[in-house]
Motif scaffolding. Structure first.
Motif, PDB file in Angstrom:
ATOM      1  N   TYR A 170     -46.197  -5.639 -51.522  1.00 20.76           N
ATOM      2  CA  TYR A 170     -46.419  -6.343 -50.265  1.00 20.76           C
ATOM      3  C   TYR A 170     -45.251  -6.112 -49.308  1.00 20.76           C
ATOM      4  CZ  TYR A 170     -50.404  -8.725 -52.328  1.00 20.76           C
ATOM      5  OH  TYR A 170     -51.627  -9.004 -52.910  1.00 20.76           O
ATOM      6  N   CYS A 171     -45.589  -5.741 -48.091  1.00 18.72           N
ATOM      7  CA  CYS A 171     -44.605  -5.561 -47.017  1.00 18.72           C
ATOM      8  C   CYS A 171     -44.596  -6.834 -46.175  1.00 18.72           C
ATOM      9  CB  CYS A 171     -44.990  -4.354 -46.167  1.00 18.72           C
ATOM     10  SG  CYS A 171     -43.967  -4.154 -44.680  1.00 18.72           S
ATOM     11  N   VAL A 172     -43.455  -7.495 -46.125  1.00 16.79           N
ATOM     12  CA  VAL A 172     -43.322  -8.752 -45.376  1.00 16.79           C
ATOM     13  C   VAL A 172     -42.435  -8.510 -44.161  1.00 16.79           C
ATOM     14  CG1 VAL A 172     -42.549 -11.149 -45.434  1.00 16.79           C
ATOM     15  CG2 VAL A 172     -43.556 -10.106 -47.485  1.00 16.79           C
ATOM     16  N   THR A 173     -42.990  -8.709 -42.971  1.00 16.68           N
ATOM     17  CA  THR A 173     -42.211  -8.533 -41.747  1.00 16.68           C
ATOM     18  C   THR A 173     -41.848  -9.866 -41.085  1.00 16.68           C
ATOM     19  OG1 THR A 173     -44.263  -8.245 -40.473  1.00 16.68           O
ATOM     20  CG2 THR A 173     -43.164  -6.250 -41.263  1.00 16.68           C
ATOM     21  N   ARG A 174     -42.477 -10.945 -41.546  1.00 17.91           N
ATOM     22  CA  ARG A 174     -42.082 -12.284 -41.102  1.00 17.91           C
ATOM     23  C   ARG A 174     -42.254 -13.234 -42.268  1.00 17.91           C
ATOM     24  NH1 ARG A 174     -41.438 -15.682 -36.605  1.00 17.91           N
ATOM     25  NH2 ARG A 174     -42.163 -17.808 -36.959  1.00 17.91           N
ATOM     26  N   GLY A 175     -41.135 -13.782 -42.735  1.00 14.08           N
ATOM     27  CA  GLY A 175     -41.160 -14.692 -43.865  1.00 14.08           C
ATOM     28  C   GLY A 175     -39.764 -15.227 -44.117  1.00 14.08           C
ATOM     29  N   CYS A 176     -39.601 -16.018 -45.158  1.00 10.61           N
ATOM     30  CA  CYS A 176     -38.251 -16.523 -45.452  1.00 10.61           C
ATOM     31  C   CYS A 176     -37.356 -15.397 -45.980  1.00 10.61           C
ATOM     32  CB  CYS A 176     -38.306 -17.691 -46.425  1.00 10.61           C
ATOM     33  SG  CYS A 176     -39.055 -17.319 -48.010  1.00 10.61           S
ATOM     34  N   TYR A 177     -37.971 -14.325 -46.472  1.00 11.81           N
ATOM     35  CA  TYR A 177     -37.288 -13.076 -46.790  1.00 11.81           C
ATOM     36  C   TYR A 177     -38.174 -11.954 -46.276  1.00 11.81           C
ATOM     37  CZ  TYR A 177     -34.344 -15.801 -49.949  1.00 11.81           C
ATOM     38  OH  TYR A 177     -33.480 -16.732 -50.470  1.00 11.81           O
ATOM     39  N   VAL A 178     -37.554 -10.847 -45.830  1.00 12.33           N
ATOM     40  CA  VAL A 178     -38.341  -9.708 -45.377  1.00 12.33           C
ATOM     41  C   VAL A 178     -38.032  -8.507 -46.259  1.00 12.33           C
ATOM     42  CG1 VAL A 178     -38.491 -10.516 -43.008  1.00 12.33           C
ATOM     43  CG2 VAL A 178     -36.587  -9.032 -43.676  1.00 12.33           C
ATOM     44  N   GLY A 179     -39.028  -7.637 -46.394  1.00  7.79           N
ATOM     45  CA  GLY A 179     -38.860  -6.459 -47.227  1.00  7.79           C
ATOM     46  C   GLY A 179     -40.163  -6.070 -47.887  1.00  7.79           C
ATOM     47  N   VAL A 180     -40.044  -5.292 -48.951  1.00  4.90           N
ATOM     48  CA  VAL A 180     -41.207  -4.885 -49.737  1.00  4.90           C
ATOM     49  C   VAL A 180     -41.009  -5.442 -51.141  1.00  4.90           C
ATOM     50  CG1 VAL A 180     -42.630  -2.951 -50.504  1.00  4.90           C
ATOM     51  CG2 VAL A 180     -41.344  -2.774 -48.361  1.00  4.90           C
ATOM     52  N   PHE A 181     -42.040  -6.117 -51.671  1.00  4.84           N
ATOM     53  CA  PHE A 181     -41.889  -6.848 -52.927  1.00  4.84           C
ATOM     54  C   PHE A 181     -42.991  -6.492 -53.922  1.00  4.84           C
ATOM     55  CE2 PHE A 181     -40.256  -9.353 -49.382  1.00  4.84           C
ATOM     56  CZ  PHE A 181     -38.958  -9.616 -49.793  1.00  4.84           C
ATOM     57  N   ASN A 182     -42.660  -6.659 -55.203  1.00  5.28           N
ATOM     58  CA  ASN A 182     -43.632  -6.439 -56.277  1.00  5.28           C
ATOM     59  C   ASN A 182     -44.673  -7.548 -56.301  1.00  5.28           C
ATOM     60  OD1 ASN A 182     -42.284  -4.176 -57.371  1.00  5.28           O
ATOM     61  ND2 ASN A 182     -40.936  -5.468 -58.599  1.00  5.28           N
ATOM     62  N   GLY A 183     -45.940  -7.217 -56.251  1.00 11.01           N
ATOM     63  CA  GLY A 183     -47.029  -8.151 -56.549  1.00 11.01           C
ATOM     64  C   GLY A 183     -47.041  -9.475 -55.808  1.00 11.01           C
ATOM     65  N   ARG A 213     -39.840  -0.354 -41.555  1.00 12.10           N
ATOM     66  CA  ARG A 213     -38.870   0.248 -40.643  1.00 12.10           C
ATOM     67  C   ARG A 213     -39.458   0.452 -39.246  1.00 12.10           C
ATOM     68  NH1 ARG A 213     -34.332   4.156 -42.752  1.00 12.10           N
ATOM     69  NH2 ARG A 213     -33.409   2.843 -44.351  1.00 12.10           N
ATOM     70  N   LYS A 214     -40.712   0.809 -39.181  1.00 13.43           N
ATOM     71  CA  LYS A 214     -41.357   0.945 -37.877  1.00 13.43           C
ATOM     72  C   LYS A 214     -41.403  -0.404 -37.160  1.00 13.43           C
ATOM     73  CE  LYS A 214     -44.220   5.019 -38.759  1.00 13.43           C
ATOM     74  NZ  LYS A 214     -45.609   5.547 -38.885  1.00 13.43           N
ATOM     75  N   ALA A 215     -41.670  -1.466 -37.935  1.00 14.50           N
ATOM     76  CA  ALA A 215     -41.680  -2.806 -37.349  1.00 14.50           C
ATOM     77  C   ALA A 215     -40.287  -3.192 -36.870  1.00 14.50           C
ATOM     78  CB  ALA A 215     -42.197  -3.819 -38.371  1.00 14.50           C
ATOM     79  N   ILE A 216     -39.250  -2.793 -37.601  1.00 13.42           N
ATOM     80  CA  ILE A 216     -37.872  -3.069 -37.184  1.00 13.42           C
ATOM     81  C   ILE A 216     -37.581  -2.349 -35.872  1.00 13.42           C
ATOM     82  CG2 ILE A 216     -35.440  -2.631 -37.740  1.00 13.42           C
ATOM     83  CD1 ILE A 216     -36.140  -3.141 -40.681  1.00 13.42           C
ATOM     84  N   GLU A 217     -37.992  -1.098 -35.772  1.00 13.26           N
ATOM     85  CA  GLU A 217     -37.774  -0.316 -34.550  1.00 13.26           C
ATOM     86  C   GLU A 217     -38.428  -0.987 -33.340  1.00 13.26           C
ATOM     87  OE1 GLU A 217     -39.344   3.488 -35.513  1.00 13.26           O
ATOM     88  OE2 GLU A 217     -37.723   4.001 -36.906  1.00 13.26           O
ATOM     89  N   GLN A 218     -39.535  -1.664 -33.580  1.00 14.79           N
ATOM     90  CA  GLN A 218     -40.275  -2.323 -32.502  1.00 14.79           C
ATOM     91  C   GLN A 218     -39.817  -3.760 -32.277  1.00 14.79           C
ATOM     92  OE1 GLN A 218     -44.292  -1.895 -33.891  1.00 14.79           O
ATOM     93  NE2 GLN A 218     -44.339   0.316 -33.549  1.00 14.79           N
ATOM     94  N   GLY A 219     -38.818  -4.190 -33.041  1.00 14.25           N
ATOM     95  CA  GLY A 219     -38.329  -5.556 -32.895  1.00 14.25           C
ATOM     96  C   GLY A 219     -39.283  -6.612 -33.405  1.00 14.25           C
ATOM     97  N   LYS A 220     -40.104  -6.248 -34.411  1.00 13.47           N
ATOM     98  CA  LYS A 220     -41.153  -7.154 -34.892  1.00 13.47           C
ATOM     99  C   LYS A 220     -40.896  -7.685 -36.307  1.00 13.47           C
ATOM    100  CE  LYS A 220     -44.775  -5.037 -32.060  1.00 13.47           C
ATOM    101  NZ  LYS A 220     -46.092  -4.334 -32.072  1.00 13.47           N
ATOM    102  N   VAL A 221     -39.637  -7.693 -36.727  1.00 14.58           N
ATOM    103  CA  VAL A 221     -39.301  -8.222 -38.047  1.00 14.58           C
ATOM    104  C   VAL A 221     -38.448  -9.482 -37.873  1.00 14.58           C
ATOM    105  CG1 VAL A 221     -38.065  -7.770 -40.208  1.00 14.58           C
ATOM    106  CG2 VAL A 221     -39.437  -5.963 -39.154  1.00 14.58           C
ATOM    107  N   THR A 222     -38.862 -10.549 -38.525  1.00 20.41           N
ATOM    108  CA  THR A 222     -38.162 -11.828 -38.364  1.00 20.41           C
ATOM    109  C   THR A 222     -37.998 -12.531 -39.697  1.00 20.41           C
ATOM    110  OG1 THR A 222     -39.187 -12.097 -36.179  1.00 20.41           O
ATOM    111  CG2 THR A 222     -38.177 -14.046 -37.173  1.00 20.41           C
ATOM    112  N   LYS A 223     -36.759 -12.876 -40.010  1.00 17.00           N
ATOM    113  CA  LYS A 223     -36.506 -13.733 -41.170  1.00 17.00           C
ATOM    114  C   LYS A 223     -36.501 -15.174 -40.669  1.00 17.00           C
ATOM    115  CE  LYS A 223     -33.207 -14.720 -44.865  1.00 17.00           C
ATOM    116  NZ  LYS A 223     -33.290 -16.185 -44.648  1.00 17.00           N
TER     117      LYS A 223
END
Length: 224
Positions: A170-183, A213-223
């Motif tokens: 799962y790719c999380v771009t807005r959450g209490c943690y951001v990143g890619v996570f197992n299951g 990373r594309k979301a980061i480039e677009q300013g669309k990632v928020t912790k």
């Protein structure tokens, strides 16, 4: 403009005047033609052109010069705008630390290492953020359990320390943690109860990181 209006009269033996023989006029400003404040520029250019007496070939050459300069100015404006969008400063911060190969561990203090390259980079740069560093708290708060931290364009994100052998991830771009996570079991606590949480299922960790990373480039990632 007609042919007769720009050619010398038949009784005049002299050649048509060149650009250098035209009456003095304001310099030919071009910067600003593509924005909303170009009225003065247009007036100045109009005055300048109105003072010239040109052969058709000379007029054509002058138009080409003006168009080339305007195109270059517009291109520069677009590149600057794209560069600004690609590096949003409002959501990120500058990360500095000690290169991992120069770091001397201290049993009395904590340190977190952060990878500056991508997940599959063969020899990524790694820096150590010591407990005494001004960004240590921010870095520590960004790290999720069982993950390693990565840094890209002002943002910290997580990748699994031990990747699950099979998808989904799962790719999380807005959450209490951001990143890619197992299951789902790992990602659910990071998005459930978060207002407007944004996440998506991916089949490959690399695909998830690319999307992040594309979301980061677009300013669309928020912790949150």
């Amino acid at each position: 403009m007609t042919q007769s209006s720009i050619l010398p009269q038949a009784s005049t033996p002299s050649a048509p005047p060149q650009l250098s023989s035209a009456p003095s006029a304001p310099p030919l400003p071009v910067s600003g033609l593509t924005d909303g404040t170009s009225d003065n520029v247009i007036d100045a250019i109009s005055t300048f052109l109105g003072s010239l007496v040109l052969m058709p070939t000379q007029a054509k050459a002058l138009v080409k010069v003006i168009m080339a300069l305007v195109t270059e100015d517009a291109s520069s404006h677009v590149k600057t705008e794209l560069s600004s969008k690609a590096n949003p400063s409002s959501s990120g911060f500058k990360l500095t630390g000690i290169p991992a190969n120069e770091f001397v561990p201290d049993s009395n203090s904590l340190a977190i290492y952060v990878t500056l390259g991508s997940y599959n980079a063969k020899s990524p740069s790694v820096v150590m953020i010591e407990e005494s560093h001004e960004t240590f708290t921010k870095v520590a708060n960004a790290m999720a359990d069982e993950c390693f931290l990565y840094y890209y364009q002002g943002m910290l994100y997580n990748m699994p320390a031990v990747p699950s052998p099979s998808p989904p991830y799962y790719c999380v771009t807005r959450g209490c943690y951001v990143g890619v996570f197992n299951g789902w079991d790992n990602v659910a606590p990071k998005v459930q109860g978060i207002p407007c949480a944004i996440f998506s299922k991916v089949e490959l960790l690399e695909a998830g990181e690319e999307k992040l990373r594309k979301a980061i480039e677009q300013g669309k990632v928020t912790k949150v």
